[in-house]
Design a protein around this motif. Structure first.
Motif, PDB file in Angstrom:
ATOM      1  N   VAL A 165       0.843  -1.190   0.000  1.00  0.00           N
ATOM      2  CA  VAL A 165       0.000   0.000   0.000  1.00  0.00           C
ATOM      3  C   VAL A 165       0.880   1.243   0.000  1.00  0.00           C
ATOM      4  O   VAL A 165       2.033   1.193   0.437  1.00  0.00           O
ATOM      5  CB  VAL A 165      -0.940   0.038   1.239  1.00  0.00           C
ATOM      6  CG1 VAL A 165      -1.901  -1.131   1.223  1.00  0.00           C
ATOM      7  CG2 VAL A 165      -0.142   0.053   2.532  1.00  0.00           C
ATOM      8  N   ASP A 171       3.590   9.012   7.370  1.00  0.00           N
ATOM      9  CA  ASP A 171       2.717   7.969   7.895  1.00  0.00           C
ATOM     10  C   ASP A 171       3.428   7.219   9.015  1.00  0.00           C
ATOM     11  O   ASP A 171       2.825   6.848  10.028  1.00  0.00           O
ATOM     12  CB  ASP A 171       2.340   6.974   6.784  1.00  0.00           C
ATOM     13  CG  ASP A 171       1.589   7.645   5.657  1.00  0.00           C
ATOM     14  OD1 ASP A 171       0.670   8.430   5.930  1.00  0.00           O
ATOM     15  OD2 ASP A 171       1.933   7.386   4.490  1.00  0.00           O
ATOM     16  N   ARG A 219       1.676   7.969  12.412  1.00  0.00           N
ATOM     17  CA  ARG A 219       0.653   9.010  12.231  1.00  0.00           C
ATOM     18  C   ARG A 219       0.854  10.191  13.190  1.00  0.00           C
ATOM     19  O   ARG A 219      -0.087  10.718  13.793  1.00  0.00           O
ATOM     20  CB  ARG A 219      -0.745   8.436  12.386  1.00  0.00           C
ATOM     21  CG  ARG A 219      -1.105   7.350  11.367  1.00  0.00           C
ATOM     22  CD  ARG A 219      -2.578   6.969  11.456  1.00  0.00           C
ATOM     23  NE  ARG A 219      -2.927   6.009  10.422  1.00  0.00           N
ATOM     24  CZ  ARG A 219      -2.993   4.686  10.621  1.00  0.00           C
ATOM     25  NH1 ARG A 219      -2.726   4.194  11.820  1.00  0.00           N
ATOM     26  NH2 ARG A 219      -3.322   3.876   9.641  1.00  0.00           N
ATOM     27  N   ARG A 253      -0.693  -2.552  11.009  1.00  0.00           N
ATOM     28  CA  ARG A 253      -1.715  -1.516  11.019  1.00  0.00           C
ATOM     29  C   ARG A 253      -2.420  -1.415   9.668  1.00  0.00           C
ATOM     30  O   ARG A 253      -1.907  -1.845   8.638  1.00  0.00           O
ATOM     31  CB  ARG A 253      -1.095  -0.144  11.358  1.00  0.00           C
ATOM     32  CG  ARG A 253      -0.481  -0.096  12.748  1.00  0.00           C
ATOM     33  CD  ARG A 253       0.257   1.202  12.988  1.00  0.00           C
ATOM     34  NE  ARG A 253       0.927   1.185  14.296  1.00  0.00           N
ATOM     35  CZ  ARG A 253       0.383   1.617  15.421  1.00  0.00           C
ATOM     36  NH1 ARG A 253      -0.861   2.103  15.416  1.00  0.00           N
ATOM     37  NH2 ARG A 253       1.063   1.590  16.545  1.00  0.00           N
ATOM     38  N   GLU A 254      -3.614  -0.803   9.707  1.00  0.00           N
ATOM     39  CA  GLU A 254      -4.336  -0.494   8.482  1.00  0.00           C
ATOM     40  C   GLU A 254      -3.902   0.895   8.020  1.00  0.00           C
ATOM     41  O   GLU A 254      -3.796   1.816   8.826  1.00  0.00           O
ATOM     42  CB  GLU A 254      -5.855  -0.511   8.729  1.00  0.00           C
ATOM     43  CG  GLU A 254      -6.408  -1.865   9.111  1.00  0.00           C
ATOM     44  CD  GLU A 254      -6.342  -2.864   7.958  1.00  0.00           C
ATOM     45  OE1 GLU A 254      -6.442  -2.417   6.787  1.00  0.00           O
ATOM     46  OE2 GLU A 254      -6.182  -4.058   8.223  1.00  0.00           O
ATOM     47  N   TRP A 255      -3.682   1.032   6.717  1.00  0.00           N
ATOM     48  CA  TRP A 255      -3.197   2.298   6.188  1.00  0.00           C
ATOM     49  C   TRP A 255      -4.155   2.846   5.152  1.00  0.00           C
ATOM     50  O   TRP A 255      -4.615   2.129   4.274  1.00  0.00           O
ATOM     51  CB  TRP A 255      -1.811   2.127   5.545  1.00  0.00           C
ATOM     52  CG  TRP A 255      -0.775   1.702   6.537  1.00  0.00           C
ATOM     53  CD1 TRP A 255      -0.326   0.437   6.739  1.00  0.00           C
ATOM     54  CD2 TRP A 255      -0.112   2.521   7.484  1.00  0.00           C
ATOM     55  NE1 TRP A 255       0.605   0.420   7.756  1.00  0.00           N
ATOM     56  CE2 TRP A 255       0.764   1.701   8.229  1.00  0.00           C
ATOM     57  CE3 TRP A 255      -0.142   3.887   7.777  1.00  0.00           C
ATOM     58  CZ2 TRP A 255       1.581   2.186   9.245  1.00  0.00           C
ATOM     59  CZ3 TRP A 255       0.671   4.381   8.785  1.00  0.00           C
ATOM     60  CH2 TRP A 255       1.516   3.526   9.504  1.00  0.00           C
ATOM     61  N   GLY A 256      -4.425   4.152   5.274  1.00  0.00           N
ATOM     62  CA  GLY A 256      -5.249   4.821   4.291  1.00  0.00           C
ATOM     63  C   GLY A 256      -4.440   5.851   3.553  1.00  0.00           C
ATOM     64  O   GLY A 256      -3.332   5.603   3.113  1.00  0.00           O
TER      65      GLY A 256
END
Length: 368
Positions: free
Chosen positions: A303, A324, A339, A362-365
């Motif tokens: 990602v 990030d 973050r 972790r989830e990343w946007g």
């Protein structure tokens, strides 16, 4: 005041309006995303070697590939390559118009012709236009400074921007006489300033999609700099629909540089971005080695991610917070930021491992 000086997000690039052509499944022009091209270096007649290199280019993010067709053996290989390639194939034709027909019959997604050195080309434009139109194949008029038509060299004295543009538009006019406008244009020069001037003039005088290139750009570092300068100026002005970075280096490097230029201008979604300091007397860690280790550990991360690798307490915490994921290093340890917040402090020897753990866990946007 500009948006940047006011602390606002930079304005997006306003693309030049151009007509669109389809190179296989890849749209070029008409507001479609700027595509990245490269060219194989294998003998085209060696089908397996050429297809292997195309596979490597595909994996690197290339979207269109060009193959050279200087001989009949190369032309004979085109049907197998076009049928099995993972990318749309453009046949690069010089000297012999008959290979244009061979490429169209072989199922190539496009043809590039060089009007400066293709024999009897002007006399065969009608036939080529009819064949290309019937097959739905676009043609690139590819003008190069190193092979400019002798008539134009005599007129202009050398390969000036005006000479390149005149050559391209003259050849386009020959196709237009036959009702064929499925064209794109390139006017390549080794000097980015001449190249920029030529493309600006083309953008002013026609609506054909433009393929950007700094030709014979040189070895990796020099070629990257020249291409970044030439492409960066034009793309920031909205000029350019597809690009090829020309390097005296492995072809995969061309694709990486091209993709990086587009990402830097916001014209392609970012993948991995390493934000790292250049190091100075304040650094309390070997920033060069640490950055290389982080880049290697995150290669192919699935990602988009911005990772900061910083080596001192002056700019380190601030840059790490903006990314990030980041680390601010010093005194044999590193503060790990996620973050914008410090999540832990680890010994210097564990920085890379800690960053990778945080990234995978972790989830990343969107980027911070």
């Amino acid at each position: 005041m500009t948006a940047v000086s006011l602390g606002m997000p930079p304005l997006p690039v306003v693309r030049r309006k151009s007509r669109q052509v389809m190179v296989g499944s890849v749209p070029v022009g008409g507001g479609s995303p700027v595509s990245v091209q490269s060219m194989t270096t294998t003998p085209t007649a060696d089908v397996n070697a050429t297809l292997q290199q195309i596979a490597e280019l595909t994996a690197a993010g290339c979207q269109i590939v060009r193959v050279a067709v200087p001989s009949q053996d190369d032309a004979d290989a085109l049907p197998a390559i076009a049928a099995r390639s993972q990318l749309p194939v453009i046949a690069d034709i010089h000297f012999q118009p008959k290979y244009v027909y061979a490429a169209i019959d072989a199922g190539c997604a496009g043809v590039r012709v060089n009007p400066g050195n293709i024999r009897k080309f002007d006399d065969q434009v009608g036939g080529i236009a009819r064949a290309a139109s019937a097959a739905g194949v676009p043609i690139r008029i590819g003008v190069n400074a190193g092979s400019l038509d002798q008539r134009l060299l005599a007129k202009h004295g050398k390969a000036t921007a005006a000479a390149l543009v005149e050559s391209a538009l003259w050849e386009c006019s020959l196709f237009e006489e036959h009702g064929y406008r499925d064209l794109k244009i390139s006017v390549k020069h080794h000097d980015p300033l001449v190249m920029i001037a030529a493309y600006r003039e083309l953008a002013r005088r026609c609506d054909y999609p433009l393929h950007l290139g700094v030709t014979e750009a040189g070895p990796s570092l020099q070629g990257t700099i020249k291409s970044a300068v030439g492409f960066g100026v034009l793309l920031a002005e909205g000029i350019g629909d597809t690009i090829r970075v020309s390097l005296s280096a492995p072809v995969v490097e061309e694709v990486k540089v091209g993709a990086g230029i587009l990402e830097s201008l916001g014209l392609r979604p970012r993948t991995l971005e390493i934000v790292s300091c250049p190091s100075c007397g304040r650094a309390q860690v070997d920033v060069y080695t640490l950055t290389e280790k982080v880049a290697a550990a995150f290669e192919g991360f699935p990602v988009p991610l911005r990772v900061a690798v910083m080596g001192c307490v002056v700019n380190g915490p601030g840059e790490a917070r903006e990314a990030d994921l980041g680390v601010s290093s010093g005194n044999g340890k590193g503060q790990i930021f996620v973050r914008g917040e410090v999540v832990r402090t680890v010994p210097e020897s564990q920085i890379v491992e800690a960053l990778l753990e945080e990234a995978l866990g972790r989830e990343w946007g969107a980027h911070a």
